[in-house]
Every structure is written in C-alpha cells, then in structure tokens.
Design a protein around this motif. Structure first.
Motif, mmCIF file in Angstrom:
data_model
loop_
_atom_site.group_PDB
_atom_site.id
_atom_site.type_symbol
_atom_site.label_atom_id
_atom_site.label_comp_id
_atom_site.label_asym_id
_atom_site.label_seq_id
_atom_site.Cartn_x
_atom_site.Cartn_y
_atom_site.Cartn_z
ATOM 1 N N GLY A 1 0.833 -1.198 0.000
ATOM 2 C CA GLY A 1 0.000 0.000 0.000
ATOM 3 C C GLY A 1 0.869 1.249 0.000
ATOM 4 N N ILE A 2 0.289 2.370 -0.390
ATOM 5 C CA ILE A 2 0.979 3.665 -0.338
ATOM 6 C C ILE A 2 0.382 4.453 0.821
ATOM 7 C CG2 ILE A 2 1.591 5.744 -1.584
ATOM 8 C CD1 ILE A 2 2.726 3.194 -2.808
ATOM 9 N N LEU A 3 1.177 4.661 1.852
ATOM 10 C CA LEU A 3 0.729 5.414 3.023
ATOM 11 C C LEU A 3 1.212 6.855 2.894
ATOM 12 C CD1 LEU A 3 -0.582 5.419 5.865
ATOM 13 C CD2 LEU A 3 1.707 4.939 6.781
ATOM 14 N N THR A 4 0.287 7.797 3.025
ATOM 15 C CA THR A 4 0.612 9.223 2.942
ATOM 16 C C THR A 4 0.346 9.875 4.288
ATOM 17 O OG1 THR A 4 0.060 9.294 0.580
ATOM 18 C CG2 THR A 4 0.166 11.392 1.752
ATOM 19 N N THR A 5 1.409 10.352 4.913
ATOM 20 C CA THR A 5 1.318 11.091 6.171
ATOM 21 C C THR A 5 1.631 12.560 5.895
ATOM 22 O OG1 THR A 5 3.656 10.655 6.668
ATOM 23 C CG2 THR A 5 2.051 9.034 7.446
ATOM 24 N N ARG A 6 1.649 13.359 6.969
ATOM 25 C CA ARG A 6 2.002 14.775 6.811
ATOM 26 C C ARG A 6 3.165 15.113 7.733
ATOM 27 N NH1 ARG A 6 -0.715 17.790 3.495
ATOM 28 N NH2 ARG A 6 -2.774 17.119 2.778
ATOM 29 N N ARG A 7 4.123 15.838 7.167
ATOM 30 C CA ARG A 7 5.282 16.234 7.956
ATOM 31 C C ARG A 7 4.875 17.321 8.946
ATOM 32 N NH1 ARG A 7 9.687 17.194 3.215
ATOM 33 N NH2 ARG A 7 8.177 18.854 2.779
ATOM 34 N N PRO A 8 5.199 17.138 10.221
ATOM 35 C CA PRO A 8 4.778 18.129 11.217
ATOM 36 C C PRO A 8 5.424 19.495 11.012
ATOM 37 C CG PRO A 8 6.267 16.504 12.186
ATOM 38 C CD PRO A 8 5.915 16.010 10.821
ATOM 39 N N ARG A 9 6.579 19.539 10.373
ATOM 40 C CA ARG A 9 7.293 20.798 10.196
ATOM 41 C C ARG A 9 6.539 21.766 9.291
ATOM 42 N NH1 ARG A 9 11.306 18.788 8.111
ATOM 43 N NH2 ARG A 9 11.075 19.384 5.929
ATOM 44 N N ASP A 10 6.020 21.250 8.169
ATOM 45 C CA ASP A 10 5.395 22.147 7.201
ATOM 46 C C ASP A 10 4.044 21.640 6.688
ATOM 47 O OD1 ASP A 10 6.205 20.010 5.691
ATOM 48 O OD2 ASP A 10 7.791 21.073 4.637
ATOM 49 N N GLY A 11 3.600 20.476 7.185
ATOM 50 C CA GLY A 11 2.309 19.956 6.766
ATOM 51 C C GLY A 11 2.278 19.364 5.378
ATOM 52 N N GLN A 12 3.445 19.223 4.724
ATOM 53 C CA GLN A 12 3.500 18.663 3.377
ATOM 54 C C GLN A 12 3.306 17.154 3.417
ATOM 55 O OE1 GLN A 12 3.717 20.407 0.405
ATOM 56 N NE2 GLN A 12 3.279 22.068 1.855
ATOM 57 N N PRO A 13 2.650 16.577 2.395
ATOM 58 C CA PRO A 13 2.438 15.121 2.376
ATOM 59 C C PRO A 13 3.752 14.369 2.175
ATOM 60 C CG PRO A 13 1.697 16.100 0.314
ATOM 61 C CD PRO A 13 2.034 17.243 1.225
ATOM 62 N N TYR A 14 3.812 13.194 2.781
ATOM 63 C CA TYR A 14 4.988 12.327 2.671
ATOM 64 C C TYR A 14 4.477 10.910 2.437
ATOM 65 C CZ TYR A 14 9.305 9.867 3.939
ATOM 66 O OH TYR A 14 10.411 9.054 3.927
ATOM 67 N N TRP B 1 7.954 8.172 8.272
ATOM 68 C CA TRP B 1 6.493 8.084 8.240
ATOM 69 C C TRP B 1 5.930 7.745 9.618
ATOM 70 C CZ3 TRP B 1 4.210 3.578 9.757
ATOM 71 C CH2 TRP B 1 4.949 2.396 9.672
ATOM 72 N N TYR B 2 6.672 6.940 10.399
ATOM 73 C CA TYR B 2 6.218 6.590 11.747
ATOM 74 C C TYR B 2 6.286 7.815 12.662
ATOM 75 C CZ TYR B 2 6.219 4.353 16.355
ATOM 76 O OH TYR B 2 5.939 3.995 17.649
ATOM 77 N N ARG B 3 7.357 8.592 12.558
ATOM 78 C CA ARG B 3 7.480 9.807 13.359
ATOM 79 C C ARG B 3 6.393 10.810 12.983
ATOM 80 N NH1 ARG B 3 12.923 9.331 11.663
ATOM 81 N NH2 ARG B 3 12.807 11.377 10.626
ATOM 82 N N ASN B 4 6.046 10.856 11.705
ATOM 83 C CA ASN B 4 4.951 11.729 11.281
ATOM 84 C C ASN B 4 3.637 11.321 11.932
ATOM 85 O OD1 ASN B 4 6.808 12.993 9.638
ATOM 86 N ND2 ASN B 4 6.018 12.142 7.721
ATOM 87 N N LEU B 5 3.390 9.998 12.018
ATOM 88 C CA LEU B 5 2.139 9.523 12.622
ATOM 89 C C LEU B 5 2.089 9.804 14.119
ATOM 90 C CD1 LEU B 5 1.587 6.085 10.825
ATOM 91 C CD2 LEU B 5 0.318 8.213 10.487
ATOM 92 N N LEU B 6 3.237 9.787 14.773
ATOM 93 C CA LEU B 6 3.247 10.128 16.192
ATOM 94 C C LEU B 6 2.801 11.575 16.410
ATOM 95 C CD1 LEU B 6 6.553 8.444 17.463
ATOM 96 C CD2 LEU B 6 4.199 7.593 17.663
#
Length: 429
Positions: free
Chosen positions: A320-333, A361-366
């Motif tokens: 699967g393709i998991l898309t999270t958001r970077r906490p620094r700038d909110g950009q998708p990853y 991606w795990y740090r983004n989900l935290l």
C-alpha cells in the motif's frame, strides 16, 4: 586558420561526447535515437519486472530486453552476433566461472558491510522460485543475456565509443547500466549489475565480440541465480496456497484473510527476537537515504501511474501507499509499505530495515495519526494507533510468517520495531 578535425576517439571529455551524441540524435541518427531512448525504457522494464507480479517477472524481463536487443540489431548492423566458436565457449566459460567464484567470495563480506544486501538477496531468491528452473535458464540464456549485450555493449557502447573513445565509453556504459538497475529497488541486483556491467564493458573495450560477452553474461548469471534458488529451497519454507503473489489476476487480488489472534497467542514459540549485543541498529547514510527515496519515488510513480495494477504485490504480500504529513510544514509524505489485513484494519511495520531510528512516516504519525492509505485502486482516510505489548506479540508472529525479513531486521537493532494499526477514519471527521 582552420582548426584540425578531432579524431574519432575524441578528446573533449564525457560532457563534450554526450553533447555530440545529442547533436547526432537531433540530426536524425536512428541508432543514436534508439540508444538514448532505450536506456530509460530498459530501466522502466526492470522496474515493472521487479515491482510487478512475481510470476510474471521472467516473462517481463524476456519481453522488454528482447525488444531492446531486436531494435539494436536492426539499427546497428555492427552489433549483430556472429556465429559462436569453440574458442568463444572455452574463453567465456573461464571468465564466467572466474566472475562467479569472485562473487561468491565477496558475497559474505559485502553483506556484513551493507546489511541491506542480505534482505535484498532474500527478495531476489524469492523471484527465482516463481517459475520452473528450466524456463528461468531458457529466458536468461536465449533472450536476456544476448539481448542485453546487443543493446548495451553493441549499440550503446558502440555509439559512445565513436564519440568518446574506448575507455570513456566503457566507463559511461557501466554507469548507465548501473543506473538502469536502480528502479529495481534491490541493492543486491544493482550492485551485481554494476560489477557485471563494468567487466563486460571493459572486455568490449579490449575487442571482445558480442557473442563472447553474451556467453560470459550467461555463464555468470545462470549459476548465480541457480545457487540462490537452491539456498531458498533449503532455507525458506514454501508459502501456503493463500499466500500466492496474485500474478494470475495481474497482481490484483483480495487482501489476505484476517489473522486469528487466539491461534497466534497459542503458538509455542515467540517470534520476537533478541537483539545482537552491542548493536543499536543499521546506520542510514546519506547515500542509502538517497537511494531509498529514489526507489520509493519510482515505486509510487509506477503504482499510481497504473492505478494500482502494478507494484501492488511483492513477495506474496499486498503493498500500500501510506501518505502522512510532515509536522514541520504539513506537506504530504508518501511511502510504499507491506500491508497486513486484520478485519477492516491494516497492520504496517515500522522496521526501516533494522535501522537504529524510526522511519520518518512513523514519526509523522506520532505527531499526527491521521493519514491516507491506498491499496490497489482503493483510497481511504485512516487513523493510526501503535499496538501495545499484548497486541504486538500476536501481530508480530503473523507479519513474520508473511515476511521473514522482519525477523532479521529486529536482530539488527536494539529498537523494538513498532507495529501500527491503521483503522478507517470515521466519516464525520
């Protein structure tokens, strides 16, 4: 005063040679056009073969490489094979056997120096078991090896030699050959291709004929892959019928059935492994990070470009393709991950190949547990939750049964690899 014309070997360096090659292409040199267009096409064919359905791997390689070899023989008559002689067979066997032995001697030291190679070699080993060994050897001997030499050493290196000279052309062909294998996402394959391509390009620069190079190629690659197949037969248990790679339906099959928590809890031996003493985990260098990002980008582009028809199955598991958001700038990853179904939920593993730190991606989900998951052509918003100790123990057994590489990743690091449950996000969110 009129400048004297340059010799055929050229002295302007690789940049000037590349510029002259582009100039030839623009002036309508058909062979140069095929050479320039064929390099990315070869890379795309390798990406499809390695990231698509496993059972179609060898057929895809034969079709894509065979087409390039045929095109090279049409546009570049000098690249056509001549009849094979007894001397060609004897010499090619000696060189191929020497390369095979050298590879066997360097194999273990290389895997210790680059831990990723062990897992990628396991992935390659699994591909050797996706078809009958006779058929695999036939593809390699009759199509892949001669077609690659026709295109790479015959057409590409031949065109470059006219512009750059033999030495520079051999070096540039080796680099292009290695880059074309990067989209496979397999460091073991890319490393082997770099060594093989360098040796064959050097032999070509010294005057070896293409028929001899094709034999050297075959005498190295066939025993190497057969040896990997034997290792896989001895070391890797056969997958159950419900764990097939989905090739019969073009890689689009129903997700695996949910695992049974009760049965998993009753298993005798825990699959959680003890970390090696004095080792905190694999170090992620800038180069390995760059390669991983490039591999992810190629996989995601193939996945999304085909609507999830390609790249959705690897080693018998759904990707699967998991898309999270970077906490620094909110950009998708976005990142491709193995997914393991548990009812309406999905389990993903933050292994990062046994690295000392958690993946991004795990740090983004935290920081933000809301994400988007794409599996095949289905896209849905999800909410993440890290499994607690009891849930993890049961789920860990399941994911290791599906992909044994996770066991090796856990042995590499003192970090307990987290497992994350992705649940469908409530609609009112």
């Amino acid at each position: 005063m009129t400048a004297a014309p340059r010799s055929a070997g050229g002295t302007g360096g690789p940049g000037a040679g590349a510029a002259r090659l582009v100039s030839l292409v623009r002036r309508g040199d058909t062979a140069s056009r095929v050479a320039v267009a064929g390099v990315p096409l070869c890379a795309a064919g390798l990406a499809v073969a390695f990231r698509g359905p496993g059972r179609a791997h060898w057929r895809t390689l034969a079709l894509t490489h065979g087409a390039l070899g045929l095109a090279a023989s049409v546009v570049e008559p000098a690249a056509r094979h001549r009849p094979v002689t007894k001397d060609d067979l004897a010499t090619a066997f000696r060189i191929g056997a020497g390369m095979f032995l050298a590879g066997a001697l360097l194999d273990m030291p290389a895997r210790r120096a680059v831990p990723r190679l062990a897992a990628d070699a396991t992935a390659l080993r699994a591909l050797t078991a996706t078809t009958d060994p006779v058929r695999m050897c036939a593809h390699l001997l009759l199509v892949v090896a001669p077609a690659e030499e026709l295109f790479w050493r015959g057409l590409v290196q031949g065109r470059l030699t006219r512009r750059l000279g033999a030495g520079r052309a051999a070096a540039m062909t080796t680099v292009l050959y290695a880059l074309a294998h990067l989209p496979t996402g397999n460091a073991a394959v890319t490393g082997a291709a770099t060594g093989l391509g360098g040796g064959l390009s050097l032999l070509r620069a010294r005057g070896a004929g293409l028929e001899r190079l094709a034999l050297v190629h075959a005498f190295w690659v066939v025993p190497t892959l057969l040896a990997e197949r034997v290792r896989g037969t001895d070391a890797v248990p056969r997958r159950r019928d419900d764990e097939g790679d989905g090739a019969a339906s073009g890689g689009r099959t129903a997700p695996p059935a949910p695992y049974d928590h009760t049965a998993a809890d009753q298993e005798g031996r825990s699959m959680r492994t003890t970390p090696r003493e004095g080792r905190t985990g694999r170090t992620v260098t800038r180069w390995s990070r760059f390669v991983q990002l490039a591999n992810n980008a190629a996989h995601i582009a193939l996945y999304e470009g085909t609507g999830g028809r390609l790249g959705t199955r690897m080693l018998g598991n759904r990707v699967g393709i998991l898309t999270t958001r970077r906490p620094r700038d909110g950009q998708p990853y976005s990142v491709p991950l193995f997914t393991f179904a548990d009812g309406p939920d999905v389990i993903v593993v933050a292994s990062y190949r046994g690295s000392a730190g958690h993946p991004r991606w795990y740090r983004n989900l935290l920081a933000d547990p809301d994400a988007v998951l794409r599996v095949g052509d289905r896209v849905r918003p999800v909410r993440a939750r890290v499994l607690d100790a009891d849930e993890r123990a049961a789920a860990w057994r399941h994911v290791v049964r599906r992909f044994q590489g996770y066991e090796e990743y856990q042995r590499r690091t003192t970090r307990e690899i987290p497992l994350v449950r992705l649940s469908p996000r409530p609609e009112h969110d």
